[in-house]
Design an enzyme around this catalytic site. Structure first.
Site, mmCIF file in Angstrom:
data_model
loop_
_atom_site.group_PDB
_atom_site.id
_atom_site.type_symbol
_atom_site.label_atom_id
_atom_site.label_comp_id
_atom_site.label_asym_id
_atom_site.label_seq_id
_atom_site.Cartn_x
_atom_site.Cartn_y
_atom_site.Cartn_z
ATOM 1 N N GLU A 1 59.264 9.952 24.078
ATOM 2 C CA GLU A 1 58.074 10.766 24.299
ATOM 3 C C GLU A 1 57.447 10.191 25.571
ATOM 4 O O GLU A 1 56.831 9.123 25.530
ATOM 5 C CB GLU A 1 57.101 10.658 23.129
ATOM 6 C CG GLU A 1 55.886 11.546 23.310
ATOM 7 C CD GLU A 1 54.854 11.381 22.201
ATOM 8 O OE1 GLU A 1 54.206 12.383 21.851
ATOM 9 O OE2 GLU A 1 54.697 10.251 21.693
ATOM 10 N N ASP B 1 57.904 7.026 20.110
ATOM 11 C CA ASP B 1 56.544 7.527 20.233
ATOM 12 C C ASP B 1 55.842 6.837 21.402
ATOM 13 O O ASP B 1 55.958 5.620 21.580
ATOM 14 C CB ASP B 1 55.796 7.246 18.927
ATOM 15 C CG ASP B 1 54.358 7.686 18.969
ATOM 16 O OD1 ASP B 1 54.123 8.893 19.056
ATOM 17 O OD2 ASP B 1 53.472 6.813 18.908
#
Length: 720
Positions: free
Chosen positions: A395, A359
C-alpha cells in the site's frame, strides 16, 4: 530463580539451563522450551510462568548474548502461559520506559491467551497527573493483561505446496475471516467467524467457482481491542492494531485452546492450496497497538522503547507518527528490522502463506524523514531467499509528508494502484478530460511501472477495497454515512469520487436502480478487462452494502459482515462477475505480461497490439486526446499481434477484441472500425443488459454503426 510474594510455590524447583539466543520467542523441541527475548536497555529480565490460576513463577534470565536474554526450561510444554518483566531505566524524557510492574507479552509469541482488560494497571504513567502521560504508575498488570503461550510447532502438512499462481493469472479477492463466514448459511454455526469456517468446503468452493486465484485476508496477526471503542460499545473489526506479529488472532479460532489457533490456521491454508488458491496476508508492520505516549505498556514499549519505536528527534518523550495511530515502527534499528523479517519468514516457512500486502508501506521506507526506495528494509527483502520469492504488495502511501508513493516502489514489488481507483471512478461518474489517464490505467499504468523494469502485473487494480465504499455504495451515495462509528460522521474519507445516480441511499425508483446496476457492471467490466492484476473487494460480486458507511473498521456486526441473502437477490451480478473472470482467464490479451505496444499515431492497425479510436471509428489524434469532452472511446486489442510466449515457450495468440466505452450521460453512436481491424464482430458484453450480455446474438460488420447507450460498455470479439 527469584521468589516473590505473589509467586506460585512449586514443590520442586524449576530446572533452568542456559539455552540459546536464537531463535527469539519460545521454541518447544519435544522435551522442553527455549525462551529468548531481545532488550538492549534491560538491566534484568524475568521470565514469568503463569499457572492455571493466574499466579506467576519468576525465572531470572542470567544468560545474555548480544542483548538477547535467554534460558532453556526442560519439561515446559505447549500450553504454558508466560510473560516477561523487564527491569531497567525509567526515563521517559530520554526515551527509556522500562517498567517491571507490567507483565509484558512476548513480541515473538506464536499464540496468546486472555484479554487486555480496561484497567489503569496497563498504563505506566500516572492517570491523575497534571500533564498527560507524566508521572509513574506502578500498579501490577498481572491478571489484567494477555499472556503469551508456548505452542506445539509440529504439523503434518502432507504434500502441501504453494499453487504459485503466475502474476498475470492472479485474481485477488480481499476479504475478512469473520466477515466472510459469520452469516454463511452452509457454514456450521460453531465454525462461523473462524479459520475453520474459511476452510469449510462451502467457502472454498464458492471462491473457486467465482474464479478467484488469491485470497487476501485482512489482518490476522494478533491485535488489540481499543478501550475507546469498547467504551462506545464497538470493536476493532479490521485488526490494524497489531502487537503479535507471529500469532494468528485467536478470536478467529474455533478451537478452545489458544495454541490450537496455529494448527487451525494451517488447516485453512492447506484447504485453499488443495483447491489451487493462494493465501495472501494483509500485514501491519508500520506501527504497533501501544499507540503514543498515552498508550498502554504491553510489550515493545517496556522491552526496549528506543529500539522498537521511532521517537521524535530532540524530544524522545514523544513518538513520530507517520501512520495516524500514535507511533511508527523504528526501521532504523536492526532489531526492529529483524523482527519484521523473522515474522515474514515464519509465515512463509511455518504457516505456508503465499504473499503479503503491506499496510502503509511507505512508513517502512522512512529511515530518516523521507520515503527512500533505497531503504534498508527493501534491501533485506530483496536479498532474502524466502521472502523475495513470494507475492509482495505495497500500500504505497502513509499519512506523513510526501507519503504518497504510487509507482515508486522497487522492482520486486507490486502496488495498490490508487491512481487506477481514482481514475476509473472519475471516468464512470462522467468527469471531463480523463481519457489519457483512463487509457494509461486500462493498459497497466506503464507511466508508473515501466521505468524500473516492472510489468503490468505490478499494478494491483481495484475500484473498491475494505477501506471506503463498497461497489454498491459507490453508486448509491454521494456522501459518507458513518454515524454508527460514534464520531459524528467526522471519520472516513470525504472525497470518495462516488455518484448516487440521482438519489442518496436506498430507493424504489426503478430507473435509479437500473442505472446503479449498469454502473456496477461498468466498473466490473473495466476492472476485470484491464491490464494488470485485478482485486475484488468481498461481496462486490453480489452488491454488498454497508449502508453508506465508508469506514467500518469498528463495526464487527451486520454493517460489515457479508449478507449472504443478497447472493440470491443479486444472482445476475454474481453470474456476470464470474463470466468476466472466466473471459479474462480464457483470453491472454486481457492479462499481458508485457506492456502493449500501440505504435506511433497513424500506424497501420495490423502493426499495433492496441489502437485507440474515437467513436466514429477514426484513429485518435493528439487533438482527440486533448479534448475537453473525454468521456467516450473505442479500444482495439489485436490478438494476432501479441509478441509474448507462455511459460512453456509457446507463442501466445488470441482473438482480437473491441471495447467501446461511453461514460457520457447521453447515447453516442459508435462506428465499428474499418475492415483492416477485422471483418465481423460479435457482442460478448453489454452492460445495459441485466445479465451483462445480449439476450440474442448480435453481430456487427466493419463500418457498421451501433448506439452505445449512456453510461455503458460494449465488448466485441472478432468473429471467426
Amino acid at each position: 530463580m527469584t521468589e516473590t510474594p505473589n509467586e506460585a510455590q512449586h514443590a520442586d524447583p524449576i530446572e533452568v539451563w542456559p539455552g540459546s539466543a536464537y531463535p527469539l520467542g519460545s521454541t518447544y523441541d519435544g522435551a522442553g522450551t527455549n525462551f529468548a527475548i531481545f532488550s538492549s536497555v534491560a538491566e534484568r529480565v524475568e521470565l514469568c510462568l503463569i499457572d492455571r490460576e493466574g499466579a506467576e513463577t519468576r525465572v531470572e534470565l542470567d544468560e545474555v548474548d548480544n542483548h538477547v536474554w535467554h534460558a532453556y526450561l526442560p519439561g515446559v510444554a505447549p500450553g504454558q502461559r508466560y510473560g516477561y518483566r523487564v527491569h531497567g531505566p525509567w526515563d521517559p524524557q530520554n526515551g527509556k520506559r522500562c517498567d517491571p510492574s507490567k507483565l509484558l507479552v512476548d513480541p515473538y509469541a506464536r499464540a496468546f491467551d486472555g484479554q487486555f482488560e480496561k484497567d489503569s494497571s496497563l498504563f505506566s504513567y500516572d492517570p491523575n497527573a497534571e500533564e498527560p502521560g507524566e508521572g509513574r504508575n506502578e500498579e501490577d498488570s498481572l491478571g489484567r493483561t494477555m499472556r503469551s503461550v508456548v505452542i506445539n510447532p509440529f504439523f503434518d502438512w502432507g504434500d502441501d505446496r504453494s499453487p504459485n499462481i503466475p502474476d498475470e493469472e492472479m485474481v485477488i479477492y480481499e476479504c475478512h475471516v469473520k466477515g466472510m463466514t459469520q452469516t454463511h448459511p452452509d457454514v456450521p454455526e460453531h465454525l462461523r467467524g473462524t479459520y475453520a469456517g474459511m476452510a469449510h468446503p462451502a467457502m472454498v468452493e464458492y471462491l473457486k467457482d467465482l474464479g478467484v486465484t488469491s485470497v487476501e485476508l485482512l489482518p490476522v496477526h494478533q491485535f488489540y481491542q481499543d478501550d475507546r471503542l469498547r467504551d462506545l460499545g464497538l470493536r476493532n473489526y479490521w485488526g490494524y492494531n497489531t502487537f503479535g506479529f507471529f500469532a494468528p488472532e485467536y478470536d478467529y479460532a474455533s478451537a478452545g485452546k489458544p495454541g490450537d489457533a496455529v494448527a487451525e490456521f494451517k488447516h485453512m491454508v492447506r484447504a485453499y492450496h488443495e483447491a489451487g488458491m493462494e493465501i495472501i496476508l494483509d500485514v501491519v508492520y508500520n506501527h504497533t497497538a501501544e499507540g503514543n505516549h498515552m498508550g498502554p505498556t504491553i510489550a515493545f514499549r517496556g522491552i526496549d522503547n528506543e529500539a522498537y519505536y521511532r521517537l521524535v528527534d530532540g524530544d524522545k518523550f514523544h513518538y513520530m507518527d507517520y501512520t495516524g495511530t500514535g507511533n511508527s515502527f523504528n526501521v532504523r534499528d536492526p532489531h526492529s528490522l529483524q523482527l519484521i523479517m523473522d515474522s515474514l519468514r515464519y509465515w512463509v516457512t511455518e504457516m505456508h502463506v503465499d504473499g503479503f500486502r503491506f499496510d502503509l508501506a511507505s512508513t517502512l521506507a522512512r529511515e530518516f524523514s523521507d520515503v527512500d526506495r533505497l531503504a534498508t528494509f527493501f534491501d533485506l527483502v530483496q536479498q532474502d531467499p524466502i521472502v523475495s520469492q513470494v507475492k509482495l504488495i505495497a500500500e504505497p502511501w502513509d499519512v506523513g509528508e510526501n507519503g504518497y508513493q504510487v509507482g515508486n516502489f522497487p522492482p520486486l514489488w507490486s502496488e495498490w494502484n490508487g491512481k487506477y481507483r481514482d481514475t476509473m471512478r472519475d471516468f464512470w461518474r462522467g468527469e471531463s478530460s480523463t481519457l489519457g489517464e483512463f487509457a494509461s490505467r486500462l493498459t497497466g499504468s506503464s507511466d508508473l511501472y515501466e521505468h524500473n523494469g516492472r510489468r503490468p502485473t505490478a499494478s494491483i487494480n481495484f475500484i473498491t477495497a475494505h477501506d471506503g465504499f463498497t461497489l454498491n455504495d459507490l453508486v448509491s451515495y454521494n456522501e459518507k454515512h458513518n454515524e454508527a462509528n460514534g464520531e459524528d460522521n467526522r471519520d472516513g474519507e470525504s472525497h470518495n469520487r462516488s455518484w448516487n445516480c440521482g438519489v442518496e441511499g436506498p430507493t424504489d425508483d426503478p430507473e435509479v436502480q437500473r442505472l446503479r446496476a449498469q454502473q456496477r457492471r461498468n466498473f466490473l467490466t473495466t476492472l476485470l478487462l484491464s491490464q494488470g492484476t485485478p482485486m475484488l473487494a468481498h461481496g462486490d460480486e453480489f452488491a454488498r452494502t454497508q449502508g453508506g458507511n465508508n469506514n467500518v473498521y469498528c463495526q464487527d456486526n451486520e454493517i460489515a459482515w457479508m449478507n449472504w441473502d443478497r447472493l440470491e437477490e443479486a444472482e445476475q451480478l454474481h453470474g456476470f462477475t464470474k463470466r468476466l473472470i472466466s473471459l479474462r482467464r480464457e483470453h491472454p490479451i486481457f492479462r499481458r505480461r508485457r506492456f502493449l505496444a500501440g505504435g506511433a499515431l497513424g500506424t497501420d492497425a495490423g502493426d499495433r497490439e492496441i489502437a485507440w479510436l474515437v467513436p466514429d471509428g477514426r484513429l485518435m489524434t493528439q487533438e482527440d486526446w486533448d479534448s475537453a469532452f473525454g468521456k467516450a472511446l473505442t479500444v482495439y486489442l489485436n490478438g494476432e499481434a501479441i509478441t509474448e510466449t507462455d511459460r512453456r515457450g509457446r507463442r501466445v495468440t488470441d482473438d482480437s477484441f473491441i471495447l467501446m466505452f461511453n461514460a457520457h450521460f447521453e447515447d453516442i453512436e459508435f462506428t465499428v472500425p474499418p475492415a483492416e481491424f477485422g471483418a465481423r464482430w460479435e457482442v460478448l458484453v453489454d452492460t445495459t443488459e441485466p445479465l451483462g450480455y445480449p439476450s440474442e446474438a448480435v453481430s456487427l460488420a466493419a463500418g457498421d454503426t451501433t448506439v452505445v447507450p449512456a453510461r455503458s460498455t460494449l465488448v466485441l470479439k472478432q468473429a471467426e
